[in-house]
Design a protein around this motif. Sequence first.
Motif, PDB file in Angstrom:
ATOM      1  N   THR A  46       0.818  -1.215   0.000  1.00 26.47           N
ATOM      2  CA  THR A  46       0.000   0.000   0.000  1.00 26.47           C
ATOM      3  C   THR A  46       0.852   1.265   0.000  1.00 26.47           C
ATOM      4  OG1 THR A  46      -0.152  -0.068   2.431  1.00 26.47           O
ATOM      5  CG2 THR A  46      -1.911  -1.134   1.181  1.00 26.47           C
ATOM      6  N   ALA A  47       2.171   1.101  -0.047  1.00 23.93           N
ATOM      7  CA  ALA A  47       3.062   2.266  -0.039  1.00 23.93           C
ATOM      8  C   ALA A  47       2.897   3.074  -1.318  1.00 23.93           C
ATOM      9  CB  ALA A  47       4.517   1.813   0.106  1.00 23.93           C
ATOM     10  N   MET A  48       3.070   4.384  -1.204  1.00 18.41           N
ATOM     11  CA  MET A  48       3.019   5.255  -2.372  1.00 18.41           C
ATOM     12  C   MET A  48       4.279   5.103  -3.224  1.00 18.41           C
ATOM     13  SD  MET A  48       0.119   6.655  -2.267  1.00 18.41           S
ATOM     14  CE  MET A  48       0.326   7.880  -3.560  1.00 18.41           C
ATOM     15  N   GLU A  49       5.353   4.596  -2.608  1.00 18.28           N
ATOM     16  CA  GLU A  49       6.595   4.380  -3.339  1.00 18.28           C
ATOM     17  C   GLU A  49       6.628   2.979  -3.934  1.00 18.28           C
ATOM     18  OE1 GLU A  49       6.591   5.453  -0.168  1.00 18.28           O
ATOM     19  OE2 GLU A  49       7.046   7.563  -0.518  1.00 18.28           O
ATOM     20  N   GLY A  50       7.338   2.869  -5.046  1.00 20.65           N
ATOM     21  CA  GLY A  50       7.583   1.558  -5.607  1.00 20.65           C
ATOM     22  C   GLY A  50       8.702   0.877  -4.840  1.00 20.65           C
ATOM     23  N   VAL A  51       8.611  -0.436  -4.669  1.00 24.66           N
ATOM     24  CA  VAL A  51       9.634  -1.191  -3.948  1.00 24.66           C
ATOM     25  C   VAL A  51      10.165  -2.289  -4.862  1.00 24.66           C
ATOM     26  CG1 VAL A  51      10.171  -2.593  -1.922  1.00 24.66           C
ATOM     27  CG2 VAL A  51       8.497  -0.743  -1.744  1.00 24.66           C
ATOM     28  N   LEU A  52      11.492  -2.327  -5.012  1.00 24.25           N
ATOM     29  CA  LEU A  52      12.155  -3.343  -5.828  1.00 24.25           C
ATOM     30  C   LEU A  52      13.207  -4.060  -4.995  1.00 24.25           C
ATOM     31  CD1 LEU A  52      12.897  -1.585  -9.251  1.00 24.25           C
ATOM     32  CD2 LEU A  52      11.355  -3.507  -8.878  1.00 24.25           C
ATOM     33  N   LEU A  53      13.291  -5.369  -5.173  1.00 25.74           N
ATOM     34  CA  LEU A  53      14.376  -6.152  -4.587  1.00 25.74           C
ATOM     35  C   LEU A  53      15.112  -6.803  -5.744  1.00 25.74           C
ATOM     36  CD1 LEU A  53      15.675  -7.008  -1.934  1.00 25.74           C
ATOM     37  CD2 LEU A  53      14.173  -9.002  -1.907  1.00 25.74           C
ATOM     38  N   ILE A  54      16.412  -6.495  -5.843  1.00 24.93           N
ATOM     39  CA  ILE A  54      17.223  -6.947  -6.971  1.00 24.93           C
ATOM     40  C   ILE A  54      18.352  -7.819  -6.435  1.00 24.93           C
ATOM     41  CG2 ILE A  54      18.658  -6.172  -8.907  1.00 24.93           C
ATOM     42  CD1 ILE A  54      17.142  -3.460  -8.642  1.00 24.93           C
ATOM     43  N   ASN A  55      18.585  -8.974  -7.067  1.00 26.30           N
ATOM     44  CA  ASN A  55      19.647  -9.850  -6.575  1.00 26.30           C
ATOM     45  C   ASN A  55      21.016  -9.420  -7.101  1.00 26.30           C
ATOM     46  OD1 ASN A  55      19.865 -10.813  -9.197  1.00 26.30           O
ATOM     47  ND2 ASN A  55      18.837 -12.753  -8.784  1.00 26.30           N
ATOM     48  N   ALA A  56      22.040 -10.191  -6.765  1.00 23.92           N
ATOM     49  CA  ALA A  56      23.411  -9.822  -7.130  1.00 23.92           C
ATOM     50  C   ALA A  56      23.637  -9.818  -8.635  1.00 23.92           C
ATOM     51  CB  ALA A  56      24.396 -10.775  -6.457  1.00 23.92           C
ATOM     52  N   GLU A  57      22.781 -10.509  -9.386  1.00 27.86           N
ATOM     53  CA  GLU A  57      22.898 -10.544 -10.851  1.00 27.86           C
ATOM     54  C   GLU A  57      22.055  -9.458 -11.511  1.00 27.86           C
ATOM     55  OE1 GLU A  57      22.388 -13.503  -9.033  1.00 27.86           O
ATOM     56  OE2 GLU A  57      24.586 -13.613  -9.082  1.00 27.86           O
ATOM     57  N   ALA A  58      21.553  -8.518 -10.700  1.00 27.62           N
ATOM     58  CA  ALA A  58      20.746  -7.390 -11.190  1.00 27.62           C
ATOM     59  C   ALA A  58      19.391  -7.831 -11.728  1.00 27.62           C
ATOM     60  CB  ALA A  58      21.498  -6.595 -12.255  1.00 27.62           C
ATOM     61  N   VAL A  59      18.902  -8.965 -11.242  1.00 26.48           N
ATOM     62  CA  VAL A  59      17.594  -9.480 -11.648  1.00 26.48           C
ATOM     63  C   VAL A  59      16.563  -9.129 -10.576  1.00 26.48           C
ATOM     64  CG1 VAL A  59      16.249 -11.567 -12.120  1.00 26.48           C
ATOM     65  CG2 VAL A  59      18.577 -11.340 -13.011  1.00 26.48           C
ATOM     66  N   ILE A  60      15.401  -8.667 -11.005  1.00 26.57           N
ATOM     67  CA  ILE A  60      14.339  -8.288 -10.076  1.00 26.57           C
ATOM     68  C   ILE A  60      13.707  -9.550  -9.488  1.00 26.57           C
ATOM     69  CG2 ILE A  60      12.105  -7.126  -9.841  1.00 26.57           C
ATOM     70  CD1 ILE A  60      12.961  -5.343 -12.220  1.00 26.57           C
ATOM     71  N   ILE A  61      13.736  -9.673  -8.160  1.00 22.44           N
ATOM     72  CA  ILE A  61      13.153 -10.851  -7.507  1.00 22.44           C
ATOM     73  C   ILE A  61      11.933 -10.487  -6.662  1.00 22.44           C
ATOM     74  CG2 ILE A  61      15.292 -12.171  -7.525  1.00 22.44           C
ATOM     75  CD1 ILE A  61      15.745 -11.353  -4.624  1.00 22.44           C
ATOM     76  N   PHE A  62      11.697  -9.191  -6.462  1.00 22.95           N
ATOM     77  CA  PHE A  62      10.462  -8.747  -5.802  1.00 22.95           C
ATOM     78  C   PHE A  62      10.095  -7.372  -6.333  1.00 22.95           C
ATOM     79  CE2 PHE A  62       8.206  -6.168  -2.707  1.00 22.95           C
ATOM     80  CZ  PHE A  62       7.110  -6.973  -2.436  1.00 22.95           C
ATOM     81  N   ALA A  63       8.804  -7.166  -6.560  1.00 22.36           N
ATOM     82  CA  ALA A  63       8.289  -5.861  -6.980  1.00 22.36           C
ATOM     83  C   ALA A  63       6.897  -5.702  -6.399  1.00 22.36           C
ATOM     84  CB  ALA A  63       8.242  -5.766  -8.508  1.00 22.36           C
ATOM     85  N   ASN A  64       6.624  -4.549  -5.798  1.00 29.24           N
ATOM     86  CA  ASN A  64       5.276  -4.357  -5.266  1.00 29.24           C
ATOM     87  C   ASN A  64       4.344  -3.819  -6.349  1.00 29.24           C
ATOM     88  OD1 ASN A  64       6.106  -1.674  -5.408  1.00 29.24           O
ATOM     89  ND2 ASN A  64       5.297  -1.115  -3.396  1.00 29.24           N
ATOM     90  N   ASN A  65       3.068  -3.722  -6.018  1.00 28.70           N
ATOM     91  CA  ASN A  65       2.076  -3.300  -7.009  1.00 28.70           C
ATOM     92  C   ASN A  65       2.318  -1.881  -7.504  1.00 28.70           C
ATOM     93  OD1 ASN A  65       0.593  -5.709  -6.998  1.00 28.70           O
ATOM     94  ND2 ASN A  65      -0.563  -5.097  -5.188  1.00 28.70           N
ATOM     95  N   ARG A  66       2.826  -1.019  -6.615  1.00 30.56           N
ATOM     96  CA  ARG A  66       3.037   0.380  -6.990  1.00 30.56           C
ATOM     97  C   ARG A  66       4.100   0.515  -8.076  1.00 30.56           C
ATOM     98  NH1 ARG A  66       1.751   4.900  -8.886  1.00 30.56           N
ATOM     99  NH2 ARG A  66       2.909   6.718  -8.158  1.00 30.56           N
TER     100      ARG A  66
END
Length: 392
Positions: A145-165
């Motif tokens: 529900t955050a107004m900000e986008g949230v990204l989790l990127i692994n050591a290979e620069a691959v996105i492994i988590f992204a929120n709806n925002r």
Amino acid sequence: MGEKIRILLIEDNPGDVRLIKEILSPAKGGFEITAAEKLGDGLKLLSEKSFDLLLLDLGLPDSQGLETLDKARAHAPEIPIVVFTGLADEAVGFNAIHRGAQDYLFKRLIDSSLLVRSLRYAIERKDIERRIIESEERYRNIIETAMEGVLLINAEAVIIFANNRIAEMFGYTVDELLGKRLSEFMADKTGTEADLFLERRSKGIKKQHDIRFRRKDGADLWAIASTSALFDKKGQYVGILGMITDITARRQAEESLRESENKLSAITRTAADAIILIDDEGKVCFWNLAAERILGYSAEEVIEKNITLIIPDRYREAHTIAFSRFAKTGEGPLIGKTYEVFALKKGGAEIPVELSISGIQIKGRWHSVGIIRDVTERKRAASYPGIAQQNT
């Protein structure tokens, strides 16, 4: 003394039921036992009453094996379960734990101390599990529900988590983002900007800066990225947590403002008349090239100086009175009108000018805009008509 621990025992062997009740009698720990011979009867009791723990035999008349555990968990997933079985098989016990039981006990090896400890630990573990789940759900709700986008990127620069925002900001679904490299969503398709960004983060450099992404529809997405490098217990870099704030509207507004300022600058720079802006203290804020040419002062010489620098002595008292009123109200006898007066040039010479004054508010303070036209030639022509005729 605390409340009794309410236990539902589902066991079809009367001897085992008596043994359990004897071990868990109120005098030995404050347990209250309710027994059922069949799984169906036990599940009905779970629906009708509240229990703190389920002690479950896997071999019942109406259900056998680990399927019994599955049915009990499906019916009451919130209750801690200790499996109670006559099969001295470690594999069965491990499978029971894997499928959601808090512990397992073999009937032939049971004693009072082991049983009491197992039941109490099972209740504690279930409570810890519940709190962990609630905590994870709470933080996930915050992230989603955050107004900000949230990204989790692994050591290979691959996105492994992204929120709806962040998915909404990029114009993709969450599934379309997962497994992709960050560089695929940046405006710099060569990956140079992304590589530099990730290299700095991997070294633990924390910095908030603007990044230009590319949306699915091809439009630019300007964002502020606040990122932190993530390291494991051995200090090895494992990825990046990024908070992304959409500033596209702000960048567009800044660009529009910049264009407006450029247009205004071009107009004032090429204008034939002097354009002067003074603040509510009478100090010069703006002085265009025509003002330099007409009045002889450069902008550097007059900025932050009082406008009385170009006002002849005979006008200054009236100017002080009128300007004091203008600074408070934005009103004055010259506002919105055009007058012919004299102005002082650098060096002290007076020249006839046509003066138009208007008032504007900037950050809640009244400012005066003066447009000055040098009418020296017009006055000379009026005084000597022959000169005017020669020029026509």
